[in-house]
Structures are given as C-alpha cells and as structure tokens.
Scaffold this active site. Structure first.
Site, PDB file in Angstrom:
ATOM      1  N   LYS A 153      30.056  46.252  72.709  1.00 47.15           N
ATOM      2  CA  LYS A 153      29.195  47.023  73.590  1.00 47.15           C
ATOM      3  C   LYS A 153      29.570  46.703  75.040  1.00 47.15           C
ATOM      4  O   LYS A 153      29.660  45.527  75.383  1.00 47.15           O
ATOM      5  CB  LYS A 153      27.725  46.644  73.335  1.00 47.15           C
ATOM      6  CG  LYS A 153      26.707  47.393  74.174  1.00 47.15           C
ATOM      7  CD  LYS A 153      25.292  46.925  73.864  1.00 47.15           C
ATOM      8  CE  LYS A 153      24.256  47.694  74.684  1.00 47.15           C
ATOM      9  NZ  LYS A 153      22.888  47.237  74.402  1.00 47.15           N
ATOM     10  N   LYS A 201      29.251  41.659  74.011  1.00 47.88           N
ATOM     11  CA  LYS A 201      28.373  42.453  74.867  1.00 47.88           C
ATOM     12  C   LYS A 201      28.711  42.100  76.305  1.00 47.88           C
ATOM     13  O   LYS A 201      28.419  40.996  76.770  1.00 47.88           O
ATOM     14  CB  LYS A 201      26.903  42.164  74.568  1.00 47.88           C
ATOM     15  CG  LYS A 201      25.940  43.024  75.384  1.00 47.88           C
ATOM     16  CD  LYS A 201      24.499  42.725  75.013  1.00 47.88           C
ATOM     17  CE  LYS A 201      23.531  43.576  75.818  1.00 47.88           C
ATOM     18  NZ  LYS A 201      22.121  43.262  75.489  1.00 47.88           N
TER      19      LYS A 201
END
Length: 347
Positions: free
Chosen positions: A269, A217
């Site tokens: 992500k 992330k």
C-alpha cells in the site's frame, strides 16, 4: 540464411522477411475482442476485488466525501445495502473502517475497543446481513479513534509508543473478532504487531480469524483524501512508523518478519507507485498477496475523468490489470462493486 528466388529469409529473428513483408505478425492475435480475450495473459476477476467502506456513527443518511467523488461515509443502513450490492456483483470482500463521533475520540482510542463502538456494531450488522457470502475484513488501527490522529498511543513527549500500542491492538483484535470479522487488517505499522495480535486471537479462541498484514505500507502523499474519509485528527505525519518511499529492501525485511509472525495474507500500500514492491512480494511469498489502490489514486482518476481528460472506465480496468499483472491476488479498490460489473461486460 537461405535464398529462394533471389529473396532472403532470416529464421528465428523478430523481423524475418520473405519478399518484402514480415513473417512475424504479433497483430494477428489482436484482431478481435474475442481473440484478445482468448490470448490474454492476465485476468482480474470480480472475486479478486475487496471494497473498502466507511461507516459513520450517528448519521441516518450517507455523507459524501468531497475529495473522493462517488464514495461516502455510510450510515449503518446504507452500509448493509452496499454489502448486499457487493455480494450481488461478485466482489470477494469488504474492508470496513469506522468513523466515530468526534466527541468519543481520546488519547487511547477507546472507541476502537468498545464492543459497542461503531466499527464493532457495523461488523455485526454486515455479518447478519450477508453472512459468509463475502469475506468481512476490519481495519485494526487506532488512528480513526484517537484525538491526536496517530495509529498508536503516545508517550509523554509525543512519540508513538510501539509496545503500549500493541496492547491496544490486541484488545481491538478481540472485539473485532467477537463482532464477526473473518479477517483483521492490522495497518498501524507497529513492530511485532502480527505476532502480538495472532497471540491475542489464539488466546481468545479465535483461531480461524485470518490476518491480512499491511506489510509494506509507505508514508505516501496519496493518502490525503482518506484522511477526510475517516475524519482524521492528525497533525504532522507518520514517517516514524510508515515506510520511507525510497526503500525497497526494507519492504522485503518487513515481509520476512510478517511471514515469520504468522500473517495469512500480505499487502502492499499504495498500489501504482509501488508495483515493483508488489512484484517482489508476489515472487517471494507463498501466501496470498494483496494491494491497496488508495484514495489518492482513486481521486486522481475521478478528477481527470471529470475534466474529460481520460476514459474513466478504461483507466479503471487498466489500473486493475496492472496490479494483477504485477502479481496481486487481491485488490482493495473503491471501485470494487462497479469494476466487478465492468469486468463482466468490457474488455
């Protein structure tokens, strides 16, 4: 090289000639829609899609999110309807985010561990409405619930306290599992979060609840609209715990750690700026790999389409195909329900 009637033919090359025309014509496999469907190397299925959804405490009607046209903060009733629509479209899962009343935010994110907090109530609502017809996922993070907007609790000097935050995540895991989540998504990027939450689930008897690790992330400029969607109170940034966009090997280290700690699925992500990381994960992981097409990616397409600069539906499908081609088994996208319909009717 062979000679026939004064003309030459080269075999095994990409530009073979006989007379004056090419023998290799890749366009033959692009002639019709039926032909293109038959020879397509990668296909995104509706069941591959996961719909992120927001549910806001204390509203009776959905609240539009200005920076994400077409996306809303749901009321409890409209969330149930959205879940039913997703099931009917063949969407595979729903990832739920809670938006508490502003007055309930505090330094510890207490609303996130309240069994009657908005996320836990909404999980029970959706589970009662659709049962096991889709995979019900919940975001496990404190940022929506803290008055400072960070993903964990803070030390006296304002730093995120990693290990104290893990204790809060364990509490969140238990109440979310109790509320009916099939899958938990620890998204805060704390060191050791997968192992800590896994232990909490095992100790509380939730051995069947899966863990979808936000493994890579990145600290991204594309999160802006999401912060409006969850009513974030953040000032500053999350660069001390989210990954540096410049680093790829670090993502592989995070992957190794999450696999060792017991993740059932892993995620990259954002999506489009990190297709290389997604491919790396797909080549190395022996568990399902997901990708989150985040709010900024969504907003860019919607804004360009509103201006008439791109074909909106074609752009949506092309982006989804890029994730599948890079190796994603699952795609979190705000277009999930709409895209599921497009995948059935358009190629």
């Amino acid at each position: 090289m062979s000679t026939h009637g004064g003309s030459s033919t080269t075999y095994g090359g990409s530009a073979s000639t006989y007379g004056s025309y090419p023998a290799a014509r890749p366009r033959r496999l692009r002639t019709t829609a039926a032909m293109r469907r038959m020879v397509a190397e990668h296909r995104t299925r509706p069941a591959d899609l996961i719909l992120p959804a927001f549910v806001r405490e204390g509203v009776s009607e959905p609240v539009p999110i200005g920076s994400m046209p077409g996306v809303v903060q749901h009321s409890r009733d409209t969330l149930r309807k959205a879940a039913v629509e997703a099931v009917e479209a063949g969407v595979g899962g729903l990832m739920l985010f809670g938006v508490p009343d502003e007055a309930k935010k505090d330094a510890q994110g207490s609303a996130g561990t309240d069994p009657d907090g908005i996320l836990q109530v909404a999980l029970r609502d959706v589970r009662a409405e659709v049962g096991d017809e889709l995979v019900l996922m919940s975001d496990l993070c404190l940022d929506e619930y803290t008055d400072h907007g960070h993903c964990g609790v803070l030390t006296a000097d304002g730093r995120v306290d990693n290990d104290a935050t893990l204790e809060r995540y364990a509490e969140m895991a238990r109440v979310q599992a109790d509320a009916g989540a099939h899958v938990l998504g620890p998204s805060g990027m704390m060191d050791g979060q997968i192992a800590y939450v896994r232990a909490a689930l095992e100790e509380s008897g939730h051995t069947d609840v899966a863990m979808f690790a936000y493994t890579a992330k990145y600290s991204s400029a594309f999160y802006g609209p999401f912060r409006e969607a969850v009513g974030s109170s953040l000032e500053g940034d999350r660069k001390t715990y989210q990954q540096d966009p410049a680093n790829a090997r670090e993502a592989l280290r995070e992957l190794s750690l999450d696999l060792a700690e017991g993740a059932d699925m892993v995620m990259v992500k954002p999506g489009l700026p990190y297709l290389d990381i997604l491919r790396d994960f797909a080549e190395r992981a022996e568990i399902p790999v997901g990708v989150y097409q985040i709010s900024g990616e969504y907003a860019m397409v919607e804004a360009a389409a509103e201006k008439g600069w791109i074909d909106r539906e074609a752009a949506i499908l092309e982006m989804l195909t890029s994730f599948t081609r890079a190796g994603a088994n699952m795609i979190l996208t705000y277009w999930a329900t709409e895209a599921a319909g497009l995948l059935r009717t358009r190629r």
